[in-house]
Enzyme design. Structure first.
Site, short mmCIF file in Angstrom:
data_model
loop_
_atom_site.label_atom_id
_atom_site.label_comp_id
_atom_site.label_asym_id
_atom_site.label_seq_id
_atom_site.Cartn_x
_atom_site.Cartn_y
_atom_site.Cartn_z
N CYS A 60 -58.58 -85.46 35.79
CA CYS A 60 -57.66 -84.93 36.79
C CYS A 60 -58.34 -84.90 38.17
CB CYS A 60 -57.17 -83.55 36.36
SG CYS A 60 -55.81 -82.91 37.36
N ASP B 81 -47.72 -88.16 31.14
CA ASP B 81 -48.44 -87.20 31.99
C ASP B 81 -47.45 -86.55 32.95
OD1 ASP B 81 -50.10 -85.84 33.76
OD2 ASP B 81 -51.58 -87.44 33.88
N HIS C 170 -51.22 -85.13 29.79
CA HIS C 170 -52.27 -85.09 30.81
C HIS C 170 -53.64 -84.74 30.23
CE1 HIS C 170 -53.89 -84.52 34.86
NE2 HIS C 170 -54.38 -83.35 34.49
#
Length: 505
Positions: free
Chosen positions: A313, A405, A440
């Site tokens: 991320c 995601d 994610h």
């Protein structure tokens, strides 16, 4: 200078856990004197190759008996069901094998797993099985007919775990203390149950320990030149290839992935760069990460010319910025998980977050009052100055993305990065892996899938954040992605396959 006095060698502490009906204790043989650790754990240490399929923890009780059963009830045939879970102690990315014997032919049973997290919340999973004509269930071969997972799923009792009914909302299962195991009770029940397990008497129960850190791995606190983190070193004299491990915008010091990487032969430093209690985002800019990279590079047990960046991320966005622009951070490869190149890192973290707040109106809230962050960046900017120029990257780059995601436009970012690198002539350095149905949070194998969980923004606002993904596809993605990440690191960090650390007693 590195201060050796700060280095602490931790070994795995053997603990005794209470089973239902009796106490299960396991003894370990003594290791050779030169291999004993400072904490007194005396199992023989094995040196790990980066791609070793499993780490075999010494288990003296397993040598004496293949079957571990904490409590049993007699069946109508007068036999006691036997529940075998092997290995009873292993790394979290290692498959276990579950076999049930001495059942009646075609008997309906439920396998149930239960884990209490460090936050004292209970997580469970269960599968419904029918024994064969011999009264046996082999989980790696037989199908679960219902429960939290279905089909032939050897590790379904882990990756399909969920909070037990009545738990707090927004939970996420994450290991904080890597020096203790994730303890899972696996129990066998008669019939096909879906609730009320605590009110039932188990036919048999087994306890398994899942570790992020292998015997002999060193955990070293890093508090140097303003940098905060934890370095994990594989057993032996080294030197080893190094990995700088960056997590995302949730902040804090997250150690478990680095501990697991060290268990596979990589010196890995988990870097803390967002801690509202001890670090100000105004003080964190690119220079902080460069200093951390130099600390890792200059450690005597790290090969200074064999380094990698790994980020998830926001941590992946930081890694892309450093690899593209820094004259100091020059790794041999880079891995970015669920990341984006839409965040140029030219200012302090505080200034970056202030700019990101301008798009907060783009966030959506679904019917369950959960925040969907994927629209935080409303569109892909065409202006190259508004994103990381990945055309400047000179090392192999692996992008790992989930097709569902909901937190980051990682798939769209990968497509744009591919176009930029194609135009720049360095497309041959790029490898993209996208997993349909995955969300994610692509973590180490068998980590329970979390569709949404509590998240605290920088500034203190707490929301329920949607991460996306469906349980089974996400579990498949985590297992495959971890293999690909380890293979990628081995390929680019070890000079040859012969350079890997050989396992030995």
């Amino acid at each position: 200078m590195w201060n050796p006095a700060r280095s602490r060698l931790f070994a795995l502490h053997v603990r005794t856990y209470a089973n239902i009906g009796r106490t299960a204790s396991q003894s370990l043989p003594s290791a050779p004197h030169h291999m004993k650790t400072t904490s007194g754990f005396s199992s023989a240490l094995r040196y790990l190759a980066p791609l070793s399929s499993s780490f075999q923890f010494n288990n003296h009780s397993a040598d004496k008996s293949k079957h571990q059963s904490a409590r049993s009830m007699s069946t109508e045939m007068g036999k006691s069901p036997i529940l075998s879970v092997q290995p009873s102690r292993g790394l979290v990315d290692e498959m276990f094998r579950i076999v049930i014997m001495n059942l009646l032919p075609n008997q309906e049973v439920t396998l149930h797993s239960l884990h209490q997290s460090e936050d004292k919340d209970f997580w469970e999973a269960f599968g419904h099985y029918i024994s064969d004509e011999h009264g046996t269930v082999t989980v790696s071969k037989d199908e679960s007919l219902g429960g939290t997972y279905e089909g032939t799923e050897p590790m379904g009792l882990l990756w399909s775990m969920r909070p037990v009914p009545g738990s707090r909302s927004g939970l996420r299962l994450r290991k904080k203390d890597v020096l203790s195991p994730m303890v899972v009770h696996i129990s066998l029940y008669s019939g096909h149950l879906s609730e009320g397990f605590r009110q039932q008497t188990a036919l048999a129960t087994s306890v398994t320990e899942r570790w992020y850190i292998a015997p002999g791995v060193q955990r070293v606190d890093v508090r140097e030149k303003g940098v905060r983190g934890t370095l994990f070193l594989p057993p032996g004299p080294g030197p080893y290839p190094g990995v700088m491990d960056l997590w995302g915008g949730g902040g804090g010091l997250v150690e478990y992935r680095s501990a697991l990487l060290a268990s596979h032969g990589f010196a890995s430093m988990a870097l803390e760069y967002m801690n509202p209690n001890e670090q100000k985002t105004t003080d964190i800019d690119a220079s902080y990460f460069k200093e951390a990279y130099k600390i890792l590079q200059n450690h005597p047990k790290v090969q200074k010319d064999r380094l990698a960046m790994l980020g998830l991320c926001f941590g992946g966005s930081v890694a892309l910025n450093l690899v593209a622009y820094s004259k100091i951070v020059k790794p041999q490869c880079c891995v970015c998980i669920s990341s984006s190149h839409f965040i140029p890192f030219e200012k302090s973290l505080f200034e970056i977050f202030e700019e990101m707040k301008r798009n907060v109106h783009e966030m959506r809230v679904n019917g369950d009052n959960q925040f969907i962050n994927i629209n935080f960046i409303p569109s892909i900017p065409s202006d190259l100055t508004l994103k990381v120029d990945v055309g400047k990257i000179k090392c192999p780059l692996l992008l790992v993305n989930g097709g569902d995601d909901k937190n980051c436009p990682s798939v769209e970012s990968a497509e744009d990065m591919k176009e930029i690198m194609k135009n720049a002539g360095n497309l041959h350095l790029l490898e993209v892996v996208t997993y349909p149905g995955a969300g994610h949070l692509i973590e180490p194998p068998y980590t329970p899938h979390i569709h949404a969980s509590n998240f605290i923004f920088q500034g203190g606002d707490k929301v329920l954040m949607v991460w996306g993904g469906q349980t089974k596809p996400h579990a498949n993605a985590q297992e495959d992605a971890w293999k690909k990440i380890l293979a990628f690191l081995q390929k680019h960090l070890y000079l040859s396959s012969n350079g890997a650390v050989k396992a030995r007693l």
